[in-house]
Structure formats: structure tokens, C-alpha cells
Motif scaffolding. Structure first.
Motif, mmCIF file in Angstrom:
data_model
loop_
_atom_site.group_PDB
_atom_site.id
_atom_site.type_symbol
_atom_site.label_atom_id
_atom_site.label_comp_id
_atom_site.label_asym_id
_atom_site.label_seq_id
_atom_site.Cartn_x
_atom_site.Cartn_y
_atom_site.Cartn_z
ATOM 1 N N GLY A 8 0.791 -1.258 -0.117
ATOM 2 C CA GLY A 8 -0.089 0.114 0.005
ATOM 3 C C GLY A 8 0.767 1.208 0.089
ATOM 4 N N GLY A 9 1.867 1.149 -0.810
ATOM 5 C CA GLY A 9 2.787 2.486 -0.973
ATOM 6 C C GLY A 9 2.726 3.346 -2.053
ATOM 7 N N PRO A 10 3.011 4.480 -1.735
ATOM 8 C CA PRO A 10 2.553 5.626 -3.019
ATOM 9 C C PRO A 10 4.005 5.651 -3.981
ATOM 10 N N VAL A 11 4.423 4.780 -4.425
ATOM 11 C CA VAL A 11 5.578 4.672 -5.246
ATOM 12 C C VAL A 11 5.421 5.604 -6.390
ATOM 13 N N ASP A 12 4.130 5.501 -7.143
ATOM 14 C CA ASP A 12 4.036 6.417 -8.337
ATOM 15 C C ASP A 12 2.498 6.737 -8.010
ATOM 16 N N THR A 13 2.287 7.946 -7.511
ATOM 17 C CA THR A 13 0.913 8.398 -7.164
ATOM 18 C C THR A 13 0.012 9.007 -8.341
ATOM 19 N N ARG A 14 0.833 8.858 -9.710
ATOM 20 C CA ARG A 14 0.047 9.200 -10.710
ATOM 21 C C ARG A 14 -0.997 8.043 -11.081
ATOM 22 N N GLU A 15 -0.761 6.926 -10.770
ATOM 23 C CA GLU A 15 -1.447 5.751 -10.880
ATOM 24 C C GLU A 15 -2.743 5.864 -9.940
ATOM 25 N N ALA A 16 -3.851 5.904 -10.278
ATOM 26 C CA ALA A 16 -5.293 5.704 -9.641
ATOM 27 C C ALA A 16 -5.007 6.647 -8.319
ATOM 28 N N PRO A 17 -5.180 8.086 -8.572
ATOM 29 C CA PRO A 17 -4.976 9.100 -7.392
ATOM 30 C C PRO A 17 -6.142 9.147 -6.439
ATOM 31 N N GLN A 70 9.446 17.758 2.039
ATOM 32 C CA GLN A 70 10.177 17.046 0.944
ATOM 33 C C GLN A 70 9.189 15.860 0.414
ATOM 34 N N THR A 71 8.310 15.083 1.409
ATOM 35 C CA THR A 71 7.585 13.857 1.065
ATOM 36 C C THR A 71 6.312 14.531 0.012
ATOM 37 N N VAL A 72 5.902 15.641 0.498
ATOM 38 C CA VAL A 72 4.825 16.174 -0.412
ATOM 39 C C VAL A 72 5.280 16.767 -1.783
ATOM 40 N N GLU A 73 6.289 17.326 -1.939
ATOM 41 C CA GLU A 73 7.199 17.831 -2.991
ATOM 42 C C GLU A 73 7.640 16.598 -3.675
ATOM 43 N N HIS A 74 8.401 15.846 -3.273
ATOM 44 C CA HIS A 74 8.883 14.504 -4.026
ATOM 45 C C HIS A 74 8.055 13.259 -4.372
ATOM 46 N N VAL A 75 7.085 13.081 -3.513
ATOM 47 C CA VAL A 75 6.429 11.938 -3.681
ATOM 48 C C VAL A 75 4.941 11.876 -4.457
ATOM 49 N N PHE A 76 4.348 13.376 -4.036
ATOM 50 C CA PHE A 76 3.177 13.494 -4.563
ATOM 51 C C PHE A 76 2.983 14.641 -5.312
ATOM 52 N N SER A 107 9.346 12.381 -8.382
ATOM 53 C CA SER A 107 10.798 12.151 -8.506
ATOM 54 C C SER A 107 11.316 10.931 -8.650
ATOM 55 N N LEU A 108 10.726 9.961 -8.080
ATOM 56 C CA LEU A 108 11.588 8.478 -7.904
ATOM 57 C C LEU A 108 11.093 7.818 -9.020
ATOM 58 N N PRO A 109 9.635 7.763 -9.363
ATOM 59 C CA PRO A 109 9.428 7.011 -10.700
ATOM 60 C C PRO A 109 9.821 7.898 -12.025
ATOM 61 N N LYS A 110 9.998 8.832 -11.970
ATOM 62 C CA LYS A 110 10.701 9.846 -13.059
ATOM 63 C C LYS A 110 12.222 10.021 -13.077
ATOM 64 N N GLY A 167 -2.504 0.259 -8.138
ATOM 65 C CA GLY A 167 -1.431 0.350 -9.430
ATOM 66 C C GLY A 167 -0.249 1.414 -8.672
ATOM 67 N N GLN A 168 -0.487 2.235 -7.777
ATOM 68 C CA GLN A 168 0.681 2.921 -7.186
ATOM 69 C C GLN A 168 1.865 2.172 -6.487
ATOM 70 N N THR A 169 1.580 1.097 -6.029
ATOM 71 C CA THR A 169 2.712 0.109 -5.356
ATOM 72 C C THR A 169 3.119 -0.738 -6.555
ATOM 73 N N ARG A 170 2.329 -1.327 -7.237
ATOM 74 C CA ARG A 170 2.461 -2.032 -8.398
ATOM 75 C C ARG A 170 3.799 -1.414 -9.240
ATOM 76 N N ALA A 171 3.585 -0.196 -9.357
ATOM 77 C CA ALA A 171 4.507 0.379 -10.328
ATOM 78 C C ALA A 171 5.843 0.199 -10.036
ATOM 79 N N ALA A 172 6.219 -0.275 -8.870
ATOM 80 C CA ALA A 172 7.679 -0.554 -8.502
ATOM 81 C C ALA A 172 8.282 -1.620 -9.378
ATOM 82 N N LEU A 173 7.359 -2.553 -9.628
ATOM 83 C CA LEU A 173 7.796 -3.604 -10.425
ATOM 84 C C LEU A 173 8.287 -3.424 -11.669
ATOM 85 N N HIS A 174 7.720 -2.409 -12.460
ATOM 86 C CA HIS A 174 8.028 -1.890 -13.939
ATOM 87 C C HIS A 174 9.202 -1.118 -13.750
#
Length: 414
Positions: free
Chosen positions: A204-213, A307-313, A317-320, A354-361
Motif C-alpha cells: 500500500g505504498g505511494p511509489v507512483d501516485t500518478r496511478e489511480a490518484p 520533501q515528501t509532499v514535494e517529491h512523492v506527491f 521524483s522517484l518514478p521519473k 497501481g501505485q505500489t505495483r508501479a515499483a515492479l516496472h
């Protein structure tokens, strides 16, 4: 002024809660007849619910004294094996574990609650593993001379904890820490650190919050970073050791979570009231136990929160491929032999599917056989790591994944 206003309100409610508790005890005292007639039971129950909802709460204890494995009960030993200003590393073990039992580091969220929110997670995994957990500190209790704590520090702490535990350790990140845990695994993998995790499970982690916001993501995206800095950051009052520290107060996080499901929380308290009126103390106690934990909140340092608000949400930054740690861009291709398990809840309203599943890709250099996805049907955010579905459906998947990718430790440091 925000924190001072809250403290003033809390002081007034503390007095009201104390009087309500006294009134409830008087009305339920078997030697006094007033609780048996008229509206006595209803009034006693209402006072009890009010007192419980408004009483002050500190940091809870894990209180995991025993664990039962294959019908045999074992005493649990809890110890602090590493102390740091912003969080300790705790270890849980028992004499029923084999000498080669897996070592699991559970990374607790730093999102307004204490690590004890994962009590059920620790207890279940303790059946088969030596369990370690990050016991993050309440920022208002950390003196200013301890310095700051930001996302770089968070990642550094995880790397330091993994090195202390030793090679072959498995890591489990629950919700928010999925991002820094993912980053730490990439940093260690790139540099071929011998203590890089054997597996990393993100739930249940926000790895890529562009997926299913979700509504949580919408709040972060709809306001500029300056709005958060000016409206939700407060200064710790003089009454705490961390006086003068800029923080995101835990009571604001709790207010936000309560507001998301206000109707459900109101019905839970009404249910508690009905149980008390009916004399069903056991059912009322279960609700009380949940809210004792849920209402126990801690503050986050302002720099970590912003920093969490800026880079994660906001910037993703991480998925990009734009996340920087200590001046070095994090390359997720550095994860080459840390097996990844992504777990999501079908009804999760905090981290969408999809936000956590994104890590696999994103871990593009990792072989497909070292990746696994599990969708827990009918499970909400809290149910991913606590409750019967966690114990009977999700935990076995995690245990199987750890067994499949278990590595023989080179040494044991802790």
C-alpha cells in the motif's frame, strides 16, 4: 499559534474528560443505586465514550509478550539494538525460532502514528522470523541540538539499520516508507552493498501516485508547496523537549484521516455506546483498543514532511528518475537481485491500485522471476497489515516469498 491553540484546547478537554470519567465510574459503581434507574446506564455510557474520545494519549507500548506457533506458546523478547535521535531499531525474537530463521526489517510509516500501529504485523511475522522494526521518534520530543531529519536522513537510517542487522535481511515497507525503502534498496544495490535486502515487500505504498490518484493525492496536488509550509507547519511549544522545532503536527494528520471517514468513526463510537449500555464490555473494549492506538499520534519534522509532499506527491521524483540522495540521482536499475513483492488492497482509499505495483516496472534491471504482485481482494488500507485477512491471506504470501528468496547470511551483526 496553531500548536498553542491546540494545546489550550487539549488542556480544557483533559479536564472535561477527567470529570466525565469520574461520573461514569460513579454511575457504574455497584454500591450506588443511581446507575440502575432511569437514564443512569445511558448517561454512564455516554460519559464513558466522551472520556475515552478526549483523554490524553502518549506513546503506546508493543506489549507482545507471547506468540503461539504450532500450538506451542513462546515468550517474546523485545530489545532496542540501536538508538538514534529520530528512531530506534527494535528486535523481537523468541526461543521457538530455528537458528536459520529469516531476519525481517519492518519499516514503519512516519506519517503521524507510532510504530505500534503495526503491532499485529510484528506479532504475525514473529511466528516465523526474527523481526526488527523502525521505532520512529515523535519529533516534538527530539531536542533541537539533534539536528534535522529529512528524506536523505530517512534513507540513511534504513541503510544503517540493514547494515547493523547483517546480510540476507528481508525488508517490509508499510505504506509511506515504500518510497524511501525502494530508494535505499536501489542505492545499496548499485554499490553492491553486501547488506542490501534479500527481498523488499512494499504494501500500500505511494511509489507512483500518478496511478489511480486518491483524495489524499488530490489534496497534495491541488495546493502549491508554499501553502503547506504556511498552513500546516507549526512550531513545537516550550512544554516539549523539541521546543522551537518546525513540525507537521500529528493531530493535523489524525484530523485529516478522521475527516475522510467521519461517518464510520461516528458509527463506531455509537456502537461503543450501545455495547456499554447493554453491558457488553468485551465488544466496547475492542473498539476502545483500536482508538487508543489510532488516536496516539506523533509529529513529523517539517523538512521530512515537505520533501515528501514535494517529491512523492507533486513531482513524482522517484518514478521519473529525478530523485536525488546525497547529491546522487537514484538509479532504480541498481536493484538487480533484491526480489520485489508489491501488495495492494482492493479497497485501499489511501494508496490507489497501481501505485505500489508501479515499483515492479520501475526496477527494470530485475529479472521478472524476482517480481511478484498480490492484490488483496476486499481489503482496505488498514487491513493490508492488520486483522484476520492480513494474518491468514497476506502474511503467508510474504512468508512464501521470503522462503523462496532466502539467502544464507554471511555473518550476524545484531
Amino acid at each position: 499559534m496553531l500548536y498553542n491553540a491546540y494545546e489550550l484546547q487539549r488542556t480544557m478537554l483533559n479536564g472535561a474528560a477527567a470529570w466525565a470519567s469520574v461520573g461514569a465510574e460513579m454511575l457504574t459503581n455497584p454500591s450506588l443505586p443511581m446507575g440502575y434507574f432511569g437514564m443512569g446506564p445511558q448517561l454512564a455510557s455516554a460519559l464513558d465514550v466522551f472520556a475515552h474520545a478526549t483523554m490524553p494519549r502518549g506513546k503506546p507500548e508493543f506489549d507482545i509478550e507471547q506468540v503461539t506457533v504450532n500450538g506451542k506458546t513462546h515468550d517474546v523478547v523485545e530489545s532496542i539494538i540501536m538508538h538514534r535521535p529520530f528512531g530506534n531499531l527494535l528486535r523481537f525474537e523468541h526461543d521457538g525460532l530455528p537458528a536459520n530463521a529469516p531476519k525481517l526489517l519492518i519499516v514503519a510509516p512516519m506519517s503521524g502514528h507510532f510504530a505500534t500501529l503495526l503491532r499485529g504485523t510484528v506479532a504475525r511475522m514473529l511466528e516465523s522470523s526474527v523481526v526488527y522494526i523502525t521505532d520512529w521518534a515523535d519529533a516534538k520530543m527530539v531536542p533541537m541540538n539533534a539536528g534535522q531529519f529529512d528524506l536523505d536522513d530517512y534513507i540513511d537510517y534504513l541503510i544503517e539499520f540493514l547494515r547493523h542487522i547483517g546480510p540476507g535481511t528481508h525488508m517490509l515497507a508499510v505504506c509511506q516508507p515504500s518510497v524511501p525503502a525502494f530508494a535505499a534498496a536501489a542505492v545499496m544495490g548499485k554499490h553492491e552493498d553486501p547488506c542490501r535486502p534479500a527481498t523488499l515487500t512494499m504494501m500500500g505504498g505511494p511509489v507512483d501516485t500518478r496511478e489511480a490518484p486518491t483524495s489524499v493525492n488530490d489534496v497534495a496536488m491541488n495546493q502549491p508547496l508554499s501553502w503547506f509550509e504556511h498552513n500546516v507547519i507549526a512550531t513545537v511549544p516550550l512544554t516539549y523537549p523539541g521546543s522551537g522545532r518546525k513540525v507537521y503536527p500529528g493531530f493535523l494528520q489524525l484530523t485529516g484521516f478522521m475527516a475522510m471517514n467521519l461517518g464510520n468513526h461516528m458509527m463506531s463510537h455509537y456502537g461503543m455506546y450501545k455495547h456499554l449500555v447493554a453491558g457488553d464490555g468485551e465488544s466496547a473494549a475492542a473498539t476502545k483498543a483500536f482508538y487508543d492506538e489510532y488516536r496516539s499520534v506523533s509529529d513529523l519534522t517539517a523538512e521530512f514532511y515537505l520533501q515528501t509532499v514535494e517529491h512523492v506527491f507533486q513531482r513524482h521524483s522517484l518514478p521519473k528518475g529525478e530523485f536525488v540522495h546525497r547529491g546522487e540521482v537514484i538509479d532504480l536499475g541498481g536493484i538487480r537481485d533484491t526480489a520485489l513483492l508489491a501488495v495492494e488492497g482492493e479497497k485501499d482509499d489511501i494508496s490507489g491500485i497501481g501505485q505500489t505495483r508501479a515499483a515492479l516496472h520501475l526496477a527494470h534491471a530485475l529479472p521478472e522471476e524476482s517480481k511478484k504482485y498480490y492484490l488483496a481482494e476486499g481489503v482496505g488500507h488498514y487491513g493490508i497489515f492488520n486483522g484476520s485477512k492480513w494474518r491468514t491471506r497476506i502474511a503467508p504470501v510474504l512468508e512464501g516469498w521470503m522462503r523462496q528468496h532466502q539467502k544464507t547470511p554471511l555473518k550476524i551483526v545484531a
